[in-house]
Design a protein around this motif. Structure first.
Motif, PDB file in Angstrom:
ATOM      1  N   THR A 100       0.797  -1.239   0.000  1.00 58.75           N
ATOM      2  CA  THR A 100       0.000   0.000   0.000  1.00 58.75           C
ATOM      3  C   THR A 100       0.826   1.284   0.000  1.00 58.75           C
ATOM      4  N   CYS A 141      -2.467   4.529  -0.854  1.00 59.07           N
ATOM      5  CA  CYS A 141      -3.405   3.578  -0.252  1.00 59.07           C
ATOM      6  C   CYS A 141      -3.221   3.494   1.259  1.00 59.07           C
ATOM      7  N   ILE A 170      -5.631  -0.491  -5.039  1.00 57.77           N
ATOM      8  CA  ILE A 170      -6.093   0.889  -5.261  1.00 57.77           C
ATOM      9  C   ILE A 170      -7.612   0.951  -5.191  1.00 57.77           C
ATOM     10  N   SER A 189      -8.941   0.728  -1.690  1.00 59.24           N
ATOM     11  CA  SER A 189      -8.593   1.856  -0.818  1.00 59.24           C
ATOM     12  C   SER A 189      -9.485   3.067  -1.053  1.00 59.24           C
TER      13      SER A 189
END
Length: 380
Positions: free
Chosen positions: A209, A265, A367, A370
């Protein structure tokens, strides 16, 4: 005759591949389709295709009276039902010039923050699950059940609470409910550090992330992105602080607007987690304040047929996923002439068109997850 050249063998490597992700839900809460153009493992173009859950809610608003539209409004974001109801009744109350009893104001604020925690816990548990970590979701659902129990006790509903009314709330709080809610909040808060240790402390999660899916502040403004996603990119905006409604004007000492600068993220997850902690603190302050209030009404007496005066108004609220706006137009009838819904997820999802290009297919789910959207909130 038309001549078609088909790439075979080595020639195929130089052609772009169009890949449809969906329409099922890959790491989304609902039914979404993504049309990706790939160059090998790299996304070159991304187009979110929406509308698979569209039910024409805005048109249905025009055929329901002001009591019935509350039921329609709490369903588009099924994780934030109480907050959805709230925006609609606030718009109608503003049209009527109606003052809501203080007891209702504080109780609404309390329930809105509990609803925010329920929403965020779902994403705090499901996002690591989408990246391969199964354990956090069990913790998230345990905490959700504790809070769901008190929400269900007060309203009678687990997901669609139908507890807001024009002029206040459906009824007063059950005897002993404040103490049970205080205990539930304390239990949940005592275990919230599990996300810091289990998720944020996990090097695999951080590796998947950090630096992935960076959303710039310029893109946030361009697409009208709001909520924790915008604040993770350094856009310091929260209606609860900047245009206070309900009792938030008196909660400024406790309210903390969580921001990050990275815009990736990981930053979005951190904003969500820290905001959950703050919502539990706000709920505790609301409980203390309701305890101090003298007995009084929790709603206004309304006529049998409720008609809003001719005119228009706009009410907006800081929903768990971002800013929800309600533009209400009345012709003086018992039904709205027009009720336009500005949902947070609808704007937020558009950022995928700039977030996904240039990233690897392997990072797409990280992505997508998130962005913390509900597809019903996009489609309405």
């Amino acid at each position: 005759m038309t001549e078609t050249t088909v790439g075979i063998g080595g020639a195929a490597e130089s052609t772009d591949m169009v890949l449809n992700i969906g329409p099922q839900h890959p790491s989304t809460h609902g039914v979404l389709r993504l049309r990706l153009v790939l160059d090998g493992e790299v996304v070159r173009h991304a187009e979110p295709v929406i509308g698979y859950m569209h039910r024409g809610a805005e048109k249905l608003f025009e055929a329901r009276d002001y009591r019935q539209i509350v039921m329609l409004a709490n369903r588009h974001d099924w994780l934030s039902a109480f907050s959805n109801e709230l925006g609609v009744v606030m718009a109608v109350e503003r049209m009527l010039g109606m003052e809501v009893p203080e007891r209702a104001v504080w109780t609404r604020t309390l329930l809105a923050e509990l609803n925010r925690v329920l929403n965020h816990l779902m994403f705090l548990g499901s996002y690591p699950l989408e990246l391969g970590g199964i354990t956090p979701v069990f913790h998230a659902f345990r905490e959700r059940e504790e809070l769901q129990a008190v929400m269900e006790e007060v309203s009678g509903g687990r997901m669609h609470y139908m507890f807001n009314r024009v002029g206040g709330l459906k009824e007063d709080l059950p005897a002993g409910w404040l103490e049970r809610t205080r205990a539930a909040i304390a239990d949940v808060r005592s275990r919230m550090d599990v996300y810091d240790r289990l998720v944020l402390g996990n090097e695999i999660f951080r590796g998947r992330t950090r630096g992935v899916g960076v959303l710039s502040p310029e893109a946030v403004h361009s697409f009208g992105v709001t909520g924790p996603i915008a604040r993770a990119s350094g856009v310091d905006f929260d209606l609860r602080r900047d245009e206070p409604y309900l009792a938030y004007g008196e909660l400024q000492d406790t309210l903390k607007v969580v921001t990050r600068e990275e815009g990736d993220c990981l930053a979005r997850f951190e904003c969500l987690l820290e905001q959950t902690h703050n919502s539990l603190e706000l709920a505790d302050v609301c409980l203390d304040r309701i305890d101090e209030l003298p007995p009084g009404p929790i709603n206004q007496r309304l006529p049998k047929v409720l008609k809003a005066p001719e005119g228009h108004t706009y009410a907006w609220t800081e929903n768990p996923l971002g800013v929800n706006g309600y533009y209400l137009v009345s012709k003086g009838e018992k039904t709205p002439y027009r009720l336009k819904l500005r949902s947070a997820s609808y704007n937020n999802i558009q950022a995928l068109t700039v977030l996904l290009p240039g990233t690897l297919v392997a990072d797409m789910v990280a992505i997508l997850g998130s962005l913390f959207f509900v597809v019903g909130d996009i489609d309405k």
